[in-house]
Design a protein around this motif. Structure first.
Motif, PDB file in Angstrom:
ATOM      1  N   GLU A 148       9.882  11.543  -2.329  1.00  0.00           N
ATOM      2  CA  GLU A 148      10.175  10.107  -2.584  1.00  0.00           C
ATOM      3  C   GLU A 148      10.477  10.382  -0.632  1.00  0.00           C
ATOM      4  N   SER A 149      10.412  12.108   0.052  1.00  0.00           N
ATOM      5  CA  SER A 149      10.274  11.652   1.114  1.00  0.00           C
ATOM      6  C   SER A 149       9.352  11.949   2.273  1.00  0.00           C
ATOM      7  N   LEU A 150       8.294  11.820   1.825  1.00  0.00           N
ATOM      8  CA  LEU A 150       6.710  11.882   1.806  1.00  0.00           C
ATOM      9  C   LEU A 150       6.276   9.842   1.755  1.00  0.00           C
ATOM     10  N   ARG A 151       6.706   9.550   0.611  1.00  0.00           N
ATOM     11  CA  ARG A 151       5.996   8.419   0.096  1.00  0.00           C
ATOM     12  C   ARG A 151       6.194   7.045   1.223  1.00  0.00           C
ATOM     13  N   GLY A 152       5.241   6.699   2.262  1.00  0.00           N
ATOM     14  CA  GLY A 152       5.405   5.864   3.314  1.00  0.00           C
ATOM     15  C   GLY A 152       5.830   6.290   4.397  1.00  0.00           C
ATOM     16  N   SER A 153       5.719   7.577   4.569  1.00  0.00           N
ATOM     17  CA  SER A 153       6.593   8.144   6.226  1.00  0.00           C
ATOM     18  C   SER A 153       5.127   8.336   6.672  1.00  0.00           C
ATOM     19  N   ARG A 154       4.627   7.801   7.474  1.00  0.00           N
ATOM     20  CA  ARG A 154       2.988   8.066   7.670  1.00  0.00           C
ATOM     21  C   ARG A 154       3.253   8.663   9.060  1.00  0.00           C
ATOM     22  N   GLU A 155       5.095   8.582   9.503  1.00  0.00           N
ATOM     23  CA  GLU A 155       5.282   9.601  10.907  1.00  0.00           C
ATOM     24  C   GLU A 155       4.719  10.527  10.611  1.00  0.00           C
ATOM     25  N   ARG A 156       4.325  11.303   9.231  1.00  0.00           N
ATOM     26  CA  ARG A 156       3.550  13.301   9.335  1.00  0.00           C
ATOM     27  C   ARG A 156       1.641  13.143   9.011  1.00  0.00           C
ATOM     28  N   LEU A 157       1.530  11.615   9.773  1.00  0.00           N
ATOM     29  CA  LEU A 157       0.400  12.062   9.572  1.00  0.00           C
ATOM     30  C   LEU A 157      -0.195  11.505  11.317  1.00  0.00           C
ATOM     31  N   ARG A 158      -1.619  12.567  11.583  1.00  0.00           N
ATOM     32  CA  ARG A 158      -1.668  11.596  12.415  1.00  0.00           C
ATOM     33  C   ARG A 158      -3.645  11.248  12.125  1.00  0.00           C
ATOM     34  N   GLY A 159      -3.926  10.556  12.729  1.00  0.00           N
ATOM     35  CA  GLY A 159      -5.665  10.303  13.248  1.00  0.00           C
ATOM     36  C   GLY A 159      -5.870  11.166  14.456  1.00  0.00           C
ATOM     37  N   LEU A 160      -7.510  11.671  13.734  1.00  0.00           N
ATOM     38  CA  LEU A 160      -8.516  12.238  14.737  1.00  0.00           C
ATOM     39  C   LEU A 160      -9.634  11.902  14.554  1.00  0.00           C
ATOM     40  N   GLY A 161      -9.963  11.052  15.372  1.00  0.00           N
ATOM     41  CA  GLY A 161     -11.356  10.689  15.844  1.00  0.00           C
ATOM     42  C   GLY A 161     -11.721   9.447  14.559  1.00  0.00           C
ATOM     43  N   LEU A 162     -10.506   9.061  14.734  1.00  0.00           N
ATOM     44  CA  LEU A 162     -10.657   7.377  14.009  1.00  0.00           C
ATOM     45  C   LEU A 162      -9.901   6.286  15.626  1.00  0.00           C
ATOM     46  N   ASP A 163     -11.179   5.293  15.386  1.00  0.00           N
ATOM     47  CA  ASP A 163     -10.763   4.269  16.669  1.00  0.00           C
ATOM     48  C   ASP A 163      -9.342   3.540  16.550  1.00  0.00           C
ATOM     49  N   GLN A 164      -9.019   3.211  17.636  1.00  0.00           N
ATOM     50  CA  GLN A 164      -7.877   2.520  18.011  1.00  0.00           C
ATOM     51  C   GLN A 164      -7.119   1.741  16.713  1.00  0.00           C
ATOM     52  N   THR A 165      -8.212   0.589  15.712  1.00  0.00           N
ATOM     53  CA  THR A 165      -8.221  -0.563  15.143  1.00  0.00           C
ATOM     54  C   THR A 165      -7.807   0.038  14.088  1.00  0.00           C
ATOM     55  N   VAL A 166      -8.105   1.156  13.741  1.00  0.00           N
ATOM     56  CA  VAL A 166      -8.095   1.599  12.299  1.00  0.00           C
ATOM     57  C   VAL A 166      -7.172   2.230  12.282  1.00  0.00           C
ATOM     58  N   LEU A 167      -6.002   2.954  13.353  1.00  0.00           N
ATOM     59  CA  LEU A 167      -5.099   3.801  13.257  1.00  0.00           C
ATOM     60  C   LEU A 167      -3.769   2.567  13.785  1.00  0.00           C
ATOM     61  N   ASP A 168      -4.382   1.701  14.015  1.00  0.00           N
ATOM     62  CA  ASP A 168      -2.961   0.276  14.361  1.00  0.00           C
ATOM     63  C   ASP A 168      -2.880   0.138  13.064  1.00  0.00           C
ATOM     64  N   ILE A 169      -3.895  -0.250  11.730  1.00  0.00           N
ATOM     65  CA  ILE A 169      -4.199  -0.714  10.949  1.00  0.00           C
ATOM     66  C   ILE A 169      -3.928  -0.235   9.461  1.00  0.00           C
ATOM     67  N   LEU A 170      -4.131   1.610   9.714  1.00  0.00           N
ATOM     68  CA  LEU A 170      -2.895   2.238   9.037  1.00  0.00           C
ATOM     69  C   LEU A 170      -1.928   2.742  10.157  1.00  0.00           C
ATOM     70  N   GLY A 171      -1.215   2.476  10.763  1.00  0.00           N
ATOM     71  CA  GLY A 171       0.133   2.657  11.060  1.00  0.00           C
ATOM     72  C   GLY A 171       0.660   4.233  11.626  1.00  0.00           C
ATOM     73  N   VAL A 172      -0.387   4.664  11.999  1.00  0.00           N
ATOM     74  CA  VAL A 172      -0.800   6.345  12.157  1.00  0.00           C
ATOM     75  C   VAL A 172      -1.296   6.546  13.453  1.00  0.00           C
ATOM     76  N   LYS A 173      -0.074   7.245  14.721  1.00  0.00           N
ATOM     77  CA  LYS A 173      -0.813   7.448  15.568  1.00  0.00           C
ATOM     78  C   LYS A 173      -1.150   8.636  15.740  1.00  0.00           C
ATOM     79  N   ALA A 174      -2.261   8.615  16.696  1.00  0.00           N
ATOM     80  CA  ALA A 174      -3.934   9.679  17.322  1.00  0.00           C
ATOM     81  C   ALA A 174      -2.605  10.445  17.402  1.00  0.00           C
ATOM     82  N   ALA A 175      -4.044  11.647  17.037  1.00  0.00           N
ATOM     83  CA  ALA A 175      -3.335  13.484  17.249  1.00  0.00           C
ATOM     84  C   ALA A 175      -3.640  13.389  18.921  1.00  0.00           C
ATOM     85  N   GLY A 176      -1.875  14.512  19.151  1.00  0.00           N
ATOM     86  CA  GLY A 176      -1.719  14.139  20.281  1.00  0.00           C
ATOM     87  C   GLY A 176      -0.137  13.345  20.338  1.00  0.00           C
ATOM     88  N   LEU A 177      -0.089  12.439  20.148  1.00  0.00           N
ATOM     89  CA  LEU A 177       0.435  11.233  20.752  1.00  0.00           C
ATOM     90  C   LEU A 177       2.780  12.159  19.127  1.00  0.00           C
TER      91      LEU A 177
END
Lengths: 396, 513
Positions: free
Chosen positions: B484-513
């Motif tokens: 349950e500490s992983l569930r919905g914890s998008r803070e633990r994900l980073r997107g690599l090679g995804l455009d900003q729109t997709v990142l915003d929809i996923l609620g995930v930061k780009a790798a490096g942020l």
């Protein structure tokens, strides 16, 4: 550069990670102790911090004005102060406004403008907003901390206050003249962040209403804890995981009315293997707790001390990954990261122990004790203040 | 005309004459009738055009003599008019029909899971060793209240147990308890064989999770496993009666399927043998047609009535509603939760099927990553996330996908294709033909008997155990010890090679942020 807090963003900046030292002391009889005690205990754990943050919270420190919300404000500049005072005067009846007394201390520099306000909520504002007084205060604190640039509410409870800033805790204690306050509960904190935005608001304790938190650790479940709190209208804007702990206690204790022991069992829940062995009714309770408050589970290493109007709670994470020692002498309960800090202010406690993982240490100040302490304090020190209120606000 | 078709064979079956033992096993094993036995030369002769590259013959050839290769005919080629499209046009010009296919979307759309990276602990917080510390995977699916009411237990009350000072007042709705956040998705008896159902049911019991009947009813042989079976109620209502509804641990209303959102189903009469017919409650040999919509659900309020009818019929067991991920999935999901669903099962556009028009499978729907992210956020924005659990399915290929789906906001994941692959499926995408040489997606008795349910269950148990261990490794690296500490914890994900729109929809930061 002076900075009380970073600008609010929906997606906050990377969090500040780090280790720390902390302490808490609570006299369950309601007898008030000088804040000097907390400063001395923290000074003995000097090396647990790196001078980038220290702070204290005291309870019972404003006995002459126990019924007003006391806001401790940190301002970057006069503009922020003007804006915030405009906001405060629109939303509250300001009973007293005054600078928080400080004295110059070597090592403390770039201090923000520090001001405190004793506030009353006009009855018609509660009717208009359909909020309880506490919810009303929470909303205003969230507003100021989120939207008013250069202003930060350090604490907002009754008969309590948080004093914090950038520096070692003993320096901060001296700067705020903590030794001049007396309280039945004190908590203290020295910070060791692993990166260095020196901002005053980021020091501990984090406080909302009567709840204050000092925290050593890192909340690895911060992402979901934050999103869970957002569902209930909390805005996490402070680049630190500690604020989620404060808000979780506010949510569970005040808004959901859970007993503090039970809230602790949600934040550091027992393992299923232990729950499965509990008697039926208890198993039902603990299972439900994990089902409903799974997103509130604080996962990762932590030791925290929660200050409350009626006492103090110290809690470790569910596998005790950060140090926490407790002791008791008479009515006084002590907790600290290191036993040396306790021995510094109470050389021979009647008992001392290492609290088990997830087992809260709870100290409660009796209602009677608090009333007695307040009455005594009012009689001695309060006359000047009460006269001041009468002239400022026309309160009778 | 000299030719019968323009279509060249898709594959070439190459038999090494030296290695061939001339045993004839390939002839016997192939469900597609690729091989005929050449009596004069005493060796097998392949008809390349029938081969599906299912590798049954390759696996069972004792001499290791057979290889299957892509029939790499060189076309002039065009980025616009690819050989695949040319062949599709030929096929349709020759038949006049809708192109059919099986399994999930195989087109090279962006695979978002493969662009998400996980976090790990270093220095400031310790990682946790899953071999030494408990790692909790237990997951409960169902409606949760907004808060709990807990009161001090009456003095001397024994009910609360000797050590408990508090008593729970709130009554919780019934939940599904999973020991791992992985369950089996709905695959109907009829589309897959009874032995597949048996294997899934046995594995579900052993794993402490659930299998799902799909829309084909519950065969009497599965009754011993019913506490670990979710029964489905789909538009054809096959096999649905009171005892069926009451048999399952939960009931799932299937509105749509990721592989073919918005369309019904068609199980041809050839697959409806006696056992399928009694299970589905339809005459033997008749086509089983599932209408595109439920003809008693033309709007959300109708769904609400069905949900509550099923709750009444089952004594308020959890009701799951399965919807395909389509463009407006977040709003639909919100409506479904408000209609009373306890579980919302989201099926992404890579989800498999026994048969679907190719145009639907390949061009309709949304990735499950997007669906989970938008639905989870929408339910949170509306403050109703606790009212229903989210199951992510349709494109879960590995334990990494499970972890990422859960971090995006799913409570659990369901696997269909991956489970079939564990049973021997080679993803040849010919499920609709009923010729499955592996005995999975067929009702031909000489083929279905090839799948031993107990062996199949062991394969499934191994797979899910392995994935569960891998999830535990990730949790440990993340420094948390409960799912349950992983569930919905998008803070633990980073997107690599995804455009900003997709990142915003996923609620995930780009790798490096």
């Amino acid at each position: 550069m002076r900075s009380v807090r970073p600008a609010y963003r929906e997606e906050s900046e990377p969090r500040i990670l780090g280790g720390c030292g902390l302490m808490g002391v609570c006299d369950q009889s309601g007898k008030r102790m000088s804040g000097e005690l907390a400063v001395r205990a923290m000074a003995s754990m000097h090396d647990r911090g790196n001078g980038l943050g220290g702070g204290f919270a005291g309870y019972g420190i404003y006995p002459e004005l126990p019924d007003f919300f006391c806001f401790h404000l940190l301002y970057n500049d006069e503009v922020a102060k003007d804006d915030t005072e405009f906001y405060l005067k629109k939303h509250f009846k300001v009973v007293i406004e005054e600078p928080i007394p400080t004295k110059p201390v070597r090592g403390i520099e770039n201090e923000p403008i520090l001001w405190r306000y004793f506030l009353d909520i006009p009855e018609e504002r509660l009717v208009e907003t359909q909020l309880s007084a506490e919810d009303y205060v929470v909303h205003t604190v969230m507003d100021i901390n989120t939207y008013l640039d250069g202003a930060f509410v350090a604490s907002s409870g009754k008969n309590m206050g948080a004093f914090k800033g950038v520096g070692f805790p003993e320096e901060i204690g001296e700067f705020f003249r903590i030794d001049e306050y007396k309280g039945w509960t004190w908590t203290g904190h020295g910070r060791f962040p692993t990166n260095t935005p020196g901002w005053w608001g980021g020091a501990h304790p984090f406080a909302l209403l009567d709840y204050s938190i000092v925290h050593n650790g890192e909340i690895s479940s911060y992402g979901i804890n934050r999103r869970y709190l957002e569902m209930f209208g909390y805005k996490c804007s402070l680049q630190t995981d500690t604020e989620v702990v404060t808000y979780l206690f506010d949510l569970m204790l005040r808004r959901h009315g859970l007993p503090v022991e039970i809230a602790c069992k949600a934040l550091a829940s027992p393992f299923w293997k232990d729950i499965d062995l509990m008697p039926k009714e208890q198993r039902r309770l603990y299972t439900a707790l994990r089902l409903v408050y799974g997103s509130a589970l604080l996962n990762g290493p932590f030791a925290i001390v929660l200050g409350m109007a009626d006492g103090m709670v110290a809690l470790n994470d569910r596998i005790k990954l950060r140090p926490l020692v407790a002791a008791r002498h008479g009515d006084v309960v002590y907790v600290a990261s290191e036993e040396s800090a306790i021995r510094e202010i109470c050389p021979h406690p009647e008992e001392s122990w290492m609290p088990q993982a997830g087992e809260p240490v709870i100290a409660r100040v009796s209602e009677k004790g608090r009333r007695k302490a307040l009455t005594q304090a009012k009689q001695s020190a309060g006359q000047r203040r009460i006269a001041q209120i009468h002239t400022t606000a026309g309160v009778t | 005309m000299a030719y019968t078709t323009f279509l060249p064979p898709e594959f070439r079956v190459v038999i090494d004459k030296e290695a061939c033992l001339q045993c004839g096993r390939c002839v016997q094993q192939c469900g597609w009738n690729v091989y005929t036995w050449d009596e004069t030369e005493q060796r097998p002769r392949p008809d390349h055009s029938k081969c599906s590259a299912c590798h049954r013959c390759v696996t069972f050839c004792p001499g290791g003599a057979i290889t299957v290769k892509r029939n790499d005919l060189t076309f002039k080629g065009s980025d616009s008019m690819s050989p695949e499209l040319v062949k599709a046009i030929w096929k349709q010009a020759e038949t006049g029909g809708v192109l059919l296919t099986g399994m999930g979307n195989d087109k090279p759309y962006l695979r978002i899971f493969d662009h998400l990276l996980l976090d790990a602990c270093q220095v400031t917080n310790p990682s946790i060793d899953p071999l030494r510390e408990p790692m909790e995977m237990r997951t409960f699916l169902g409606r949760k209240p907004d808060y709990l009411e807990v009161v001090p237990a009456a003095a001397g009350s024994r009910a609360a147990g000797p050590k408990s000072k508090y008593r729970l007042v709130t009554e919780l709705d019934r939940q599904l308890q999973l020991e791992t956040p992985i369950m089996f998705g709905g695959m109907s008896y009829g589309s897959v064989s009874l032995n597949v159902h048996r294997a899934l049911a046995m594995a579900a019991v052993e794993l402490g999770t659930f299998m799902n009947t799909g829309e084909g009813g519950l065969h009497a042989d599965l009754e011993p496993y019913q506490d670990h079976i979710i029964v489905q109620c789909a538009s054809g209502r096959f096999g649905v009666d009171t005892s069926y509804l009451q048999a399952g641990a939960a009931v799932e209303i299937k509105i749509g399927q990721g592989a073919k959102p918005g369309i019904g189903g068609h199980l041809p009469g050839e697959k409806i043998d006696y056992q399928v017919s009694i299970t589905r409650m339809i005459p033997q040999g008749t086509d089983a047609l599932s209408p595109a919509p439920h003809h008693d659900i033309y709007s959300i309020e109708d769904l609400r009535q069905l949900i509550y009818a099923l709750k009444e019929a089952t004594g308020y067991k959890p009701i799951s509603v399965k919807i395909a991920a389509v463009h407006n999935v977040a709003a639909i999901a919100s409506g479904v939760v408000r209609a009373g669903a306890d579980i919302i099962y989201l099926d992404g556009f890579r989800g498999g099927t026994g048969a679907s028009p190719t145009i639907i499978r390949d061009h309709v729907g949304l990735p499950i990553e997007i669906a989970v992210a938008t639905v989870d956020q929408r339910l949170r924005d509306e403050g109703i996330r606790n009212r229903a659990s989210i199951v992510a399915a349709g494109g879960i290929r590995s334990s990494a996908d499970v972890v990422k789906a859960i971090a995006l906001g799913a409570d659990a994941c369901a696997i269909g294709t991956a489970a079939l692959v564990a049973l021997g499926c080679h993803v040849c995408q010919k499920c609709h033909t009923g010729c499955c040489s592996w005995g999975i997606c067929t009702q031909r008795p000489e083929l279905t008997r090839r799948l031993d349910p107990e062996w199949g269950a062991a394969q499934l148990i191994n797979l899910v155990h392995a994935w569960t261990h891998e999830i535990a490794e990730v949790l440990g690296a993340l420094g948390v010890n409960a799912i349950e500490s992983l569930r919905g914890s998008r803070e633990r994900l980073r997107g690599l090679g995804l455009d900003q729109t997709v990142l915003d929809i996923l609620g995930v930061k780009a790798a490096g942020l």
